[in-house]
Structure formats: C-alpha cells, structure tokens
Design a protein around this motif. Structure first.
Motif, PDB file in Angstrom:
ATOM      1  N   GLU A  11       0.854  -1.387  -0.006  1.00 11.72           N
ATOM      2  CA  GLU A  11       0.110   0.170   0.042  1.00 11.72           C
ATOM      3  C   GLU A  11       0.802   1.436  -0.107  1.00 11.72           C
ATOM      4  N   PRO A  12       0.953   2.174  -1.094  1.00 11.73           N
ATOM      5  CA  PRO A  12       1.920   3.127  -0.995  1.00 11.73           C
ATOM      6  C   PRO A  12       2.118   4.046  -0.221  1.00 11.73           C
ATOM      7  N   THR A  13       0.686   4.521   0.354  1.00 14.25           N
ATOM      8  CA  THR A  13       0.721   5.566   1.395  1.00 14.25           C
ATOM      9  C   THR A  13       1.293   5.091   2.627  1.00 14.25           C
ATOM     10  N   LEU A  14       1.080   3.962   2.987  1.00 15.54           N
ATOM     11  CA  LEU A  14       1.554   3.379   4.197  1.00 15.54           C
ATOM     12  C   LEU A  14       2.861   3.064   4.023  1.00 15.54           C
ATOM     13  N   ALA A  15       3.306   2.645   2.992  1.00 15.88           N
ATOM     14  CA  ALA A  15       4.656   2.297   2.806  1.00 15.88           C
ATOM     15  C   ALA A  15       5.753   3.564   3.050  1.00 15.88           C
ATOM     16  N   ARG A  16       5.088   4.719   2.397  1.00 16.58           N
ATOM     17  CA  ARG A  16       5.976   5.806   2.530  1.00 16.58           C
ATOM     18  C   ARG A  16       5.976   6.565   3.870  1.00 16.58           C
ATOM     19  N   LEU A  18       5.754   4.555   6.579  1.00 16.97           N
ATOM     20  CA  LEU A  18       6.682   3.816   7.270  1.00 16.97           C
ATOM     21  C   LEU A  18       7.900   4.223   7.173  1.00 16.97           C
ATOM     22  N   SER A  19       8.427   4.122   5.687  1.00 17.72           N
ATOM     23  CA  SER A  19       9.703   4.583   5.472  1.00 17.72           C
ATOM     24  C   SER A  19      10.249   5.843   6.074  1.00 17.72           C
ATOM     25  N   TYR A  20       9.221   6.847   5.732  1.00 13.98           N
ATOM     26  CA  TYR A  20       9.652   8.372   6.451  1.00 13.98           C
ATOM     27  C   TYR A  20       9.906   8.412   7.831  1.00 13.98           C
ATOM     28  N   ASN A  21       8.827   7.742   8.741  1.00 14.51           N
ATOM     29  CA  ASN A  21       9.213   7.927  10.208  1.00 14.51           C
ATOM     30  C   ASN A  21      10.417   7.027  10.614  1.00 14.51           C
ATOM     31  N   LEU A  22      10.495   5.690   9.873  1.00 14.15           N
ATOM     32  CA  LEU A  22      11.725   4.866  10.507  1.00 14.15           C
ATOM     33  C   LEU A  22      13.174   5.744   9.955  1.00 14.15           C
ATOM     34  N   THR A  23      13.134   6.210   8.929  1.00 13.96           N
ATOM     35  CA  THR A  23      14.256   6.976   8.607  1.00 13.96           C
ATOM     36  C   THR A  23      14.507   8.133   9.519  1.00 13.96           C
ATOM     37  N   GLN A  24      13.818   8.970   9.916  1.00 17.94           N
ATOM     38  CA  GLN A  24      13.730   9.914  10.682  1.00 17.94           C
ATOM     39  C   GLN A  24      14.334   9.407  12.008  1.00 17.94           C
ATOM     40  N   GLU A  25      14.070   8.227  12.617  1.00 16.73           N
ATOM     41  CA  GLU A  25      14.628   7.685  13.533  1.00 16.73           C
ATOM     42  C   GLU A  25      15.958   7.245  13.436  1.00 16.73           C
ATOM     43  N   GLY A  26      16.589   7.178  12.212  1.00 12.42           N
ATOM     44  CA  GLY A  26      17.891   7.066  11.989  1.00 12.42           C
ATOM     45  C   GLY A  26      18.220   5.580  11.339  1.00 12.42           C
ATOM     46  N   TYR A  27      17.074   4.980  10.864  1.00 10.34           N
ATOM     47  CA  TYR A  27      17.221   3.584  10.416  1.00 10.34           C
ATOM     48  C   TYR A  27      17.514   3.801   8.982  1.00 10.34           C
ATOM     49  N   ASP A  28      18.345   2.716   8.443  1.00 16.22           N
ATOM     50  CA  ASP A  28      18.523   2.606   6.825  1.00 16.22           C
ATOM     51  C   ASP A  28      17.335   1.657   6.504  1.00 16.22           C
ATOM     52  N   VAL A  29      16.335   2.425   5.721  1.00 19.56           N
ATOM     53  CA  VAL A  29      15.279   1.674   5.119  1.00 19.56           C
ATOM     54  C   VAL A  29      15.087   1.400   3.796  1.00 19.56           C
ATOM     55  N   THR A  30      14.868   0.181   3.429  1.00 17.96           N
ATOM     56  CA  THR A  30      14.555  -0.453   2.019  1.00 17.96           C
ATOM     57  C   THR A  30      13.121  -0.738   2.011  1.00 17.96           C
ATOM     58  N   VAL A  31      12.364  -0.457   0.981  1.00 20.00           N
ATOM     59  CA  VAL A  31      10.907  -0.884   0.717  1.00 20.00           C
ATOM     60  C   VAL A  31      10.873  -1.571  -0.511  1.00 20.00           C
ATOM     61  N   GLU A  32      10.073  -2.704  -0.126  1.00 21.58           N
ATOM     62  CA  GLU A  32       9.401  -3.513  -1.569  1.00 21.58           C
ATOM     63  C   GLU A  32       8.045  -3.698  -1.481  1.00 21.58           C
ATOM     64  N   ASP A  33       7.599  -3.573  -2.455  1.00 24.71           N
ATOM     65  CA  ASP A  33       5.965  -3.560  -2.680  1.00 24.71           C
ATOM     66  C   ASP A  33       5.248  -4.808  -3.332  1.00 24.71           C
ATOM     67  N   HIS A  34       6.047  -5.795  -3.592  1.00 21.40           N
ATOM     68  CA  HIS A  34       5.848  -7.041  -3.959  1.00 21.40           C
ATOM     69  C   HIS A  34       6.071  -8.200  -3.041  1.00 21.40           C
ATOM     70  N   GLY A  35       5.418  -9.047  -2.855  1.00 20.00           N
ATOM     71  CA  GLY A  35       5.788 -10.420  -2.121  1.00 20.00           C
ATOM     72  C   GLY A  35       6.930 -11.014  -2.537  1.00 20.00           C
ATOM     73  N   THR A  36       7.110 -11.171  -3.909  1.00 20.39           N
ATOM     74  CA  THR A  36       8.390 -11.941  -4.261  1.00 20.39           C
ATOM     75  C   THR A  36       9.458 -11.368  -4.403  1.00 20.39           C
ATOM     76  N   ALA A  37       9.383 -10.211  -4.678  1.00 18.08           N
ATOM     77  CA  ALA A  37      10.604  -9.156  -4.647  1.00 18.08           C
ATOM     78  C   ALA A  37      10.916  -8.992  -3.054  1.00 18.08           C
ATOM     79  N   GLY A  38      10.023  -9.020  -2.258  1.00 14.72           N
ATOM     80  CA  GLY A  38      10.520  -8.734  -0.946  1.00 14.72           C
ATOM     81  C   GLY A  38      10.990 -10.164  -0.263  1.00 14.72           C
ATOM     82  N   TYR A  39      10.595 -10.895  -0.642  1.00 17.87           N
ATOM     83  CA  TYR A  39      11.155 -12.505  -0.194  1.00 17.87           C
ATOM     84  C   TYR A  39      12.652 -12.415  -0.633  1.00 17.87           C
ATOM     85  N   GLU A  40      12.706 -12.280  -1.909  1.00 12.19           N
ATOM     86  CA  GLU A  40      14.172 -12.224  -2.617  1.00 12.19           C
ATOM     87  C   GLU A  40      15.061 -11.417  -2.033  1.00 12.19           C
TER      88      GLU A  40
END
Length: 244
Positions: A11-16, A18-40
């Motif tokens: 879900e694009p809005t939720l992914a953004r 999550l990414s924004y708030n976690l990045t603000q906390e100092g984490y290095d965030v990678t986002v995948e929006d597809h199950g297969t790509a995420g698993y790989e």
C-alpha cells in the motif's frame, strides 16, 4: 552504521509513512511493494529487522515468513495485520514472527515496537538469570536436555528444532520446574518489560512447544493453570532434574 530495516508493504501511502518515520529515527530503510521481490531481498541481503505485511501480491506474508524461517534466517520480523484478524496473528506467530502490529496504528506505537525488538536483538535487554545458575549450564529434566549457550534442545536424545522465542520460553520454565509462572512472568522475561503486545503471544508459543514436546510427554510436559499461567512438569520416576 545505521541499522537496516526492510519494509515489505504494497500500500503506497502506508509504505511511505513507514519509510519516512523510520528514516527519521535513524534507520536505513529499504522498501519492497511485492511479495516475491520482498522475499528475494530478505533472503539475499542482511537486515536487522523486517516489517512484513501479510496481504501482498505475488507471495503472501505468511509464505514469506515460513520460507525465511525454513532457510534458517532468524532476522526479527514484525508482521502487519488487519484489525480483528486474530487468526492472522496466531498464524504469523506460529510461523515465526517476533511481534505484530494491528492496522491502523499510530507512529508512536510503530516506533515503540520496532525499538523494543531491536533492543532485544542487540542484547540491551539483559536476561534475568538466577545467580546460582550459569547461562552456559546444561539443564537436564527427565529426558529433556537444554543447552542455553547453543540454543539447542534434545528430548530422549533426539534434537528438537525450536524457534528462538520458543527456546526462551522453555528455558525460563525449565529453570523453575514445577513452579507456576504467570503469562506476565513469561512476557516480561522473554519479550521484555516494554513489550506492548498481547498475552496471546505467550499462549501461541506455549501451544507450539507442547506439540514439539509430544515426543516424550511422559518425561516432561507443560501444564496450564487456568486463569494463571503455565508450569513445566517433570516425571521424577523417570529421572531427577539436575544441572551438569
């Protein structure tokens, strides 16, 4: 070096968010929006934590979780579930999830859960161990042997494959055989005082442990004490508990 987080959310809005708030906390965030790509990505790279939605295109979250655990990947995973989806929560925990967040959730809850899991993994939550016992001691109860330093368990000489949290629940019960431990005891000891998940987590892990101890239930088993918690029962006729 910042800790690496993988977010698998379609879900694009939720992914953004999550990414924004976690990045603000100092984490290095990678986002995948597809199950297969995420698993790989999860199976091919090293991450400190994974946030995993269960409803995904290509490969659903439960399948991703199960496959990662089957490969021996122990990266902590927090699943994202729909409101009132208790079956999803139970299935996710049984498949090896470390925690869950129910949608919709607030940013403060998200950050608190991520922080709590990261502290447990990094060892900042020190394990409470009786001073008379060493964490390296082998615990022998009936036909059950527990090797804390190796995170290994055998029953009747046969190795039992336990997930990390299952092992920690069993270890805590085994250090106090015959003593009734409340769900709060187990939550605080295994998940930490700052864990904000429900007690259902404890029940799911105990249920899974019971099935794995069925190899020799006459030697050792876990009893439920209605309205209170659980205790590990040892058949003393077969063997007397001792530390090696």
């Amino acid at each position: 070096m910042p800790q690496r987080l993988l977010v698998i959310e379609d879900e694009p809005t939720l992914a953004r968010l999550l990414s924004y708030n976690l990045t603000q906390e100092g984490y290095d965030v990678t986002v995948e929006d597809h199950g297969t790509a995420g698993y790989e990505r999860a199976s091919g790279e090293s991450f400190d934590l994974i946030l995993l939605d269960l409803m995904l295109p290509g490969m659903n979250g439960i399948d991703i979780l199960s496959k990662l655990r089957a490969q021996g990947i122990v990266t902590p995973i927090i699943i994202l579930t729909a409101k009132n989806a208790e079956e999803e929560v139970v299935q996710g925990l049984k498949s090896g999830a470390d925690d869950y967040i129910t949608k919709p959730f607030g940013v403060s809850e998200l950050l608190a859960r991520v922080s709590a899991v990261m502290r447990r993994v990094s060892g900042k939550n020190e394990e409470i161990i009786p001073t008379t016992q060493s964490s390296a001691s082998t615990i022998s109860l009936g036909q059950l042997e527990i090797f804390p330093e190796k995170y290994e368990v055998t029953l009747g000489g046969i190795s039992i494959n336990l997930r990390p949290k299952e092992f920690e629940v069993l270890l805590y019960l085994a250090r106090k055989p015959g003593v009734v431990l409340t769900r709060d005891d187990l939550m605080n000891e295994v998940w930490g005082f700052d864990y904000i998940g429900g007690q259902r987590t404890v029940d799911v892990h105990v249920s899974s442990l019971r099935k794995k101890l069925e190899l020799d239930p006459d030697s050792v088993h876990i009893d439920s004490i209605r309205g209170v918690g659980y205790k590990l029962v040892v058949n003393k006729k077969k063997s007397t508990p001792h530390l090696i």
